[in-house]
Design a protein around this motif. Structure first.
Motif, mmCIF file in Angstrom:
data_model
loop_
_atom_site.group_PDB
_atom_site.id
_atom_site.type_symbol
_atom_site.label_atom_id
_atom_site.label_comp_id
_atom_site.label_asym_id
_atom_site.label_seq_id
_atom_site.Cartn_x
_atom_site.Cartn_y
_atom_site.Cartn_z
ATOM 1 N N ASP A 115 0.970 -1.184 -0.149
ATOM 2 C CA ASP A 115 -0.027 -0.115 -0.335
ATOM 3 C C ASP A 115 0.774 1.077 0.177
ATOM 4 N N GLU A 116 2.581 1.118 0.388
ATOM 5 C CA GLU A 116 2.965 2.736 0.152
ATOM 6 C C GLU A 116 2.975 3.053 -0.966
ATOM 7 N N ALA A 117 3.184 2.604 -1.904
ATOM 8 C CA ALA A 117 3.371 3.489 -3.179
ATOM 9 C C ALA A 117 2.008 3.744 -3.843
ATOM 10 N N ASN A 118 1.169 4.288 -2.757
ATOM 11 C CA ASN A 118 -0.315 5.018 -3.099
ATOM 12 C C ASN A 118 -0.008 6.056 -1.442
ATOM 13 N N ASN A 119 0.743 5.839 -1.317
ATOM 14 C CA ASN A 119 0.985 6.915 0.230
ATOM 15 C C ASN A 119 0.731 8.627 -0.097
ATOM 16 N N PRO A 120 -0.291 9.331 -0.182
ATOM 17 C CA PRO A 120 -0.203 10.023 -0.436
ATOM 18 C C PRO A 120 0.567 11.016 0.432
ATOM 19 N N PHE A 121 1.774 10.642 1.458
ATOM 20 C CA PHE A 121 2.171 11.115 3.180
ATOM 21 C C PHE A 121 3.530 10.326 2.521
ATOM 22 N N PRO A 122 4.472 9.931 2.037
ATOM 23 C CA PRO A 122 5.229 8.879 1.470
ATOM 24 C C PRO A 122 6.790 9.072 2.837
ATOM 25 N N GLU A 123 6.563 10.405 3.771
ATOM 26 C CA GLU A 123 7.615 10.479 4.425
ATOM 27 C C GLU A 123 7.516 9.618 5.867
ATOM 28 N N THR A 124 5.914 9.612 6.077
ATOM 29 C CA THR A 124 5.488 9.341 6.799
ATOM 30 C C THR A 124 4.570 7.726 6.700
ATOM 31 N N PRO A 125 5.009 6.759 7.304
ATOM 32 C CA PRO A 125 3.971 5.476 7.368
ATOM 33 C C PRO A 125 2.580 6.054 7.281
ATOM 34 N N LEU A 126 2.252 4.541 6.475
ATOM 35 C CA LEU A 126 -0.325 4.764 6.459
ATOM 36 C C LEU A 126 0.079 3.383 8.145
ATOM 37 N N ARG A 127 -0.555 3.817 8.427
ATOM 38 C CA ARG A 127 -1.391 3.216 9.892
ATOM 39 C C ARG A 127 -2.443 1.932 9.809
ATOM 40 N N VAL A 128 -3.388 0.701 10.456
ATOM 41 C CA VAL A 128 -4.217 0.567 10.418
ATOM 42 C C VAL A 128 -4.745 1.069 11.920
#
Length: 310
Positions: A115-128
């Motif tokens: 999912d990180e390839a579609n992260n709008p804030f790539p400098e901060t990891p996504l969270r569940v």
């Protein structure tokens, strides 16, 4: 000034300053305390850079105080109000996950790995932030799923008695803003699979010269399609393998024997194969051999000729 979470802007402080003299180059600025808590402020000469933190809440308002002086006197300080507005960056786009879990094993799934390839804030990891479908009523019998502390990795334990099939969970993803209105849902499908059940009714359907044609009834494929079958001919006295043949059909699979007649008898076993692996072999009872069966006579109703001597 309006800022989206994570947004940076640069200001020319001279343009915000009332100064009665033409030589604006002598104006010097300072950032006064207290500094804003949710913004990073950097002063470079007469230019001020302000960056909002990624996780600053929408609607938050803070101020930064700027002091100014020329070569002779201190001037009057001013305030810049910093207002946080909703982000206009695209929402995260979780990619559907699919994991294969074999019966009697434990499998780990990292739901955020793709999912990180579609992260709008790539400098901060996504969270569940939430998972739906972990309760026993939503999962097949014999399947338990345990998330780790961050909910991003799921340990899938499948009992050896579990029925093959699919179970789908949903996980809610938050980006760096922490804005609930930007949270999105992704899916993960757990596919409980196993090797195929053994085939049954292994039989010879046709005899020929150094040739046998074999048929059988396939077993249950256990949620992973059967990709083929392997027919093995072995020596009935020693168990040594004479040959193996790959087949895609369950009727009329042709195999070559070491020779014709009882002296070249073989035992026949069949294995079904899917993506998980081979089934238990099913062996035909007894031994069998190929042979040449003579054709019927051309004129079976004709009377034998007679000969006269004299």
């Amino acid at each position: 000034m309006d800022f989206e979470p994570g947004q940076a802007k640069e200001l020319d402080l001279v343009k915000l300053t009332n100064y009665p003299y033409p030589d604006v180059n002598e104006l010097a600025y300072t950032v006064l305390d207290p500094k804003p808590a949710d913004f990073r402020v950097t002063l470079n000469g007469q230019r001020l850079t302000v960056k909002a933190d990624d996780d600053v809440p929408t609607g938050k308002s803070e101020t930064v105080s700027i002091g100014v002086r020329d070569a002779v006197n201190d001037g009057q300080s001013g305030l810049i109000t910093l207002q946080v507005v909703p982000s206009t960056r695209p929402l995260a786009q979780p990619v559907p996950d699919r994991a294969v879990a074999r019966r009697g094993s434990t499998t780990t799934v990292d739901v955020l790995a793709n999912d990180e390839a579609n992260n709008p804030f790539p400098e901060t990891p996504l969270r569940v932030v939430d998972i739906r479908g972990l309760d026993g009523a939503s999962l097949p019998a014999g399947v338990t799923i345990t998330p780790n502390s961050t909910r991003s990795r799921l340990a899938v334990n499948v009992d050896a008695s579990a029925e093959p099939g699919d179970a789908t969970l949903q996980y809610e993803v938050a980006d760096a803003t922490g804005d609930p209105s930007r949270e999105v849902w992704g899916t993960v499908t757990i596919s409980v699979q196993d090797v195929p059940d053994p085939v049954s009714d292994v039989r010879v359907t046709e005899f020929g010269d150094r040739l046998l044609k074999i048929g059988w009834t396939p077993g249950v494929f256990n949620n992973s399609p059967i990709t083929g079958y392997v027919v093995t001919l072995s020596d009935p006295s020693t168990g040594a393998v004479d040959s193996t043949t790959n087949c895609t059909t369950t009727v009329g699979c042709a195999v070559t024997t070491p020779g014709n007649g009882p002296a070249n008898a073989v035992t026949i076993s069949v294995v079904a194969v899917n993506a998980i692996g081979p089934s238990t072999a099913k062996t035909m009872a007894g031994s069998i051999w190929s042979d040449i069966i003579p054709p019927p006579p051309d004129n079976p109703g004709a009377k034998p000729s007679t000969a006269a001597c004299g």
